[in-house]
Design an enzyme around this catalytic site. Sequence first.
Site, PDB file in Angstrom:
ATOM      1  N   MET A  30      27.306  25.149  29.238  1.00  0.00           N
ATOM      2  CA  MET A  30      27.253  23.611  29.328  1.00  0.00           C
ATOM      3  C   MET A  30      27.261  22.953  30.665  1.00  0.00           C
ATOM      4  SD  MET A  30      29.152  22.645  25.716  1.00  0.00           S
ATOM      5  CE  MET A  30      30.766  22.598  26.330  1.00  0.00           C
ATOM      6  N   HIS A  34      30.845  26.593  37.745  1.00  0.00           N
ATOM      7  CA  HIS A  34      31.923  26.831  38.842  1.00  0.00           C
ATOM      8  C   HIS A  34      31.901  28.239  38.903  1.00  0.00           C
ATOM      9  CE1 HIS A  34      33.902  28.008  34.952  1.00  0.00           C
ATOM     10  NE2 HIS A  34      33.944  26.759  34.425  1.00  0.00           N
ATOM     11  N   HIS A  37      31.428  30.651  35.667  1.00  0.00           N
ATOM     12  CA  HIS A  37      30.136  30.791  35.453  1.00  0.00           C
ATOM     13  C   HIS A  37      29.159  31.911  36.350  1.00  0.00           C
ATOM     14  CE1 HIS A  37      30.726  26.536  33.812  1.00  0.00           C
ATOM     15  NE2 HIS A  37      30.477  27.318  32.645  1.00  0.00           N
ATOM     16  N   GLY A 147      32.042  34.605  28.787  1.00  0.00           N
ATOM     17  CA  GLY A 147      33.267  34.829  29.236  1.00  0.00           C
ATOM     18  C   GLY A 147      34.603  35.235  28.211  1.00  0.00           C
ATOM     19  N   VAL A 176      37.820  34.341  35.258  1.00  0.00           N
ATOM     20  CA  VAL A 176      38.279  33.994  36.634  1.00  0.00           C
ATOM     21  C   VAL A 176      38.922  32.810  36.875  1.00  0.00           C
ATOM     22  CG1 VAL A 176      37.089  33.113  38.956  1.00  0.00           C
ATOM     23  CG2 VAL A 176      35.690  34.655  37.162  1.00  0.00           C
TER      24      VAL A 176
HETATM   25  P1  AMP Z   1      31.070  26.691  29.140  1.00  0.00           P
HETATM   26  O1  AMP Z   1      30.161  25.839  30.096  1.00  0.00           O
HETATM   27  O2  AMP Z   1      32.257  26.555  29.405  1.00  0.00           O
HETATM   28  O3  AMP Z   1      30.480  26.456  27.796  1.00  0.00           O
HETATM   29  O4  AMP Z   1      31.025  28.229  29.459  1.00  0.00           O
HETATM   30  C1  AMP Z   1      29.736  29.073  29.404  1.00  0.00           C
HETATM   31  C2  AMP Z   1      30.394  30.461  29.690  1.00  0.00           C
HETATM   32  O5  AMP Z   1      31.136  30.601  30.720  1.00  0.00           O
HETATM   33  C3  AMP Z   1      31.134  30.887  28.298  1.00  0.00           C
HETATM   34  O6  AMP Z   1      30.679  32.320  28.159  1.00  0.00           O
HETATM   35  C4  AMP Z   1      32.546  30.962  28.780  1.00  0.00           C
HETATM   36  O7  AMP Z   1      33.514  31.708  28.420  1.00  0.00           O
HETATM   37  C5  AMP Z   1      32.352  31.137  30.482  1.00  0.00           C
HETATM   38  N1  AMP Z   1      33.410  30.825  31.293  1.00  0.00           N
HETATM   39  C6  AMP Z   1      34.031  29.600  31.436  1.00  0.00           C
HETATM   40  N2  AMP Z   1      35.179  29.679  32.269  1.00  0.00           N
HETATM   41  C7  AMP Z   1      35.099  30.951  32.675  1.00  0.00           C
HETATM   42  C8  AMP Z   1      36.185  31.407  33.620  1.00  0.00           C
HETATM   43  N3  AMP Z   1      37.004  30.919  33.832  1.00  0.00           N
HETATM   44  N4  AMP Z   1      35.744  32.943  33.856  1.00  0.00           N
HETATM   45  C9  AMP Z   1      34.834  33.690  33.105  1.00  0.00           C
HETATM   46  N5  AMP Z   1      34.005  33.177  32.465  1.00  0.00           N
HETATM   47  C10 AMP Z   1      33.999  31.612  32.075  1.00  0.00           C
END
Ligand code: AMP
Length: 288
Positions: A30, A34, A37, A147, A176
């Site tokens: 989304m 960071h 990602h 993640g 992470v």
């Molecule tokens: P989001 O943009 O928050 O929807 O996350 C996109 C992808 O990045 C999802 O598969 C999350 O689980 C993964 N993700 C978000 N934060 C982390 C993190 N701290 N460590 C590893 N993967 C992450």
Amino acid sequence: MMVIDTVEALTKATEAARARGHRVGLVPTMGALHAGHHSLLSRAVRENDTVVVSVFVNPAQFGPGEDLASYPRDPEGDLAQAHRGGADLVFLPSVVEMYPSPPLTSVRVAGLSDRLEGCSRPGHLEAVATVVAKLFAMVGACRAYLGEKDYQQLCVVRRLAADLSFPVEVVGCPTVRERDGLALSSRNACLSGPERAAAPALHRALLAGSQAVGGGRCDPEGVAQVMADVIAEQPLADLDYAAAVDAGDLRVPSHLAGPVRLLVAAGIGRVRLIDNMGAMVPHAEGRP
Ligand code: AMP
């Protein structure tokens, strides 16, 4: 790096990549990218020849009163990060491109979607499953990197890929964290100074729960209480749930055995954070 905003261009580009013999990797996000990602992207780049990062804030997965309007957005930063990370394609669709008309079809992974986040955010995981299924249909055969930070989401996506026979291998990647244990999240940018200082309580709670399980504690309610007590020590934290569940089906068993997942969700000020950790019940003499 190619930036595309239409489904047609995405499908064409990934089909062309496979026609050249490339393995395709997909990192659905989304945005507000960071280092969490970035770890997914790095692994996708190592293991594939063409890597797609999708950036789409899916309105359908935000409930009424949730933070859709204030969700962090940084498309320029995302493009720079994706480029630095070695992405070949960035898919940045508009809401109309993804949903030309209100969908009548949705994907619900029964049971798995209904617990934990499903109770706190009704419809959320169904909307996530639906948009991920759409991305899988657009990209075609690929490896998708998700993640463990969103552990329940990872379980739901694994199951939908299997149940609907998508030619997609779902790869789960470790969480992470900041040095103080806080899991990286786009929402961390919304925390005030004192809230940021309070936020590692979630990680401390998981560590306490994991220690309890490792020490042989196997009543799920007791382990959940250990985690809840740690969060209760932090006045800025408002616990939503703390749970110790079976790592496979995410049910609360009568007693914990084998691989366990500990999950917590809490409001820190106005920001809702979630985190989780694996734990293993030690084998006890005399127990099957
Ligand atoms: P989001 O943009 O928050 O929807 O996350 C996109 C992808 O990045 C999802 O598969 C999350 O689980 C993964 N993700 C978000 N934060 C982390 C993190 N701290 N460590 C590893 N993967 C992450």
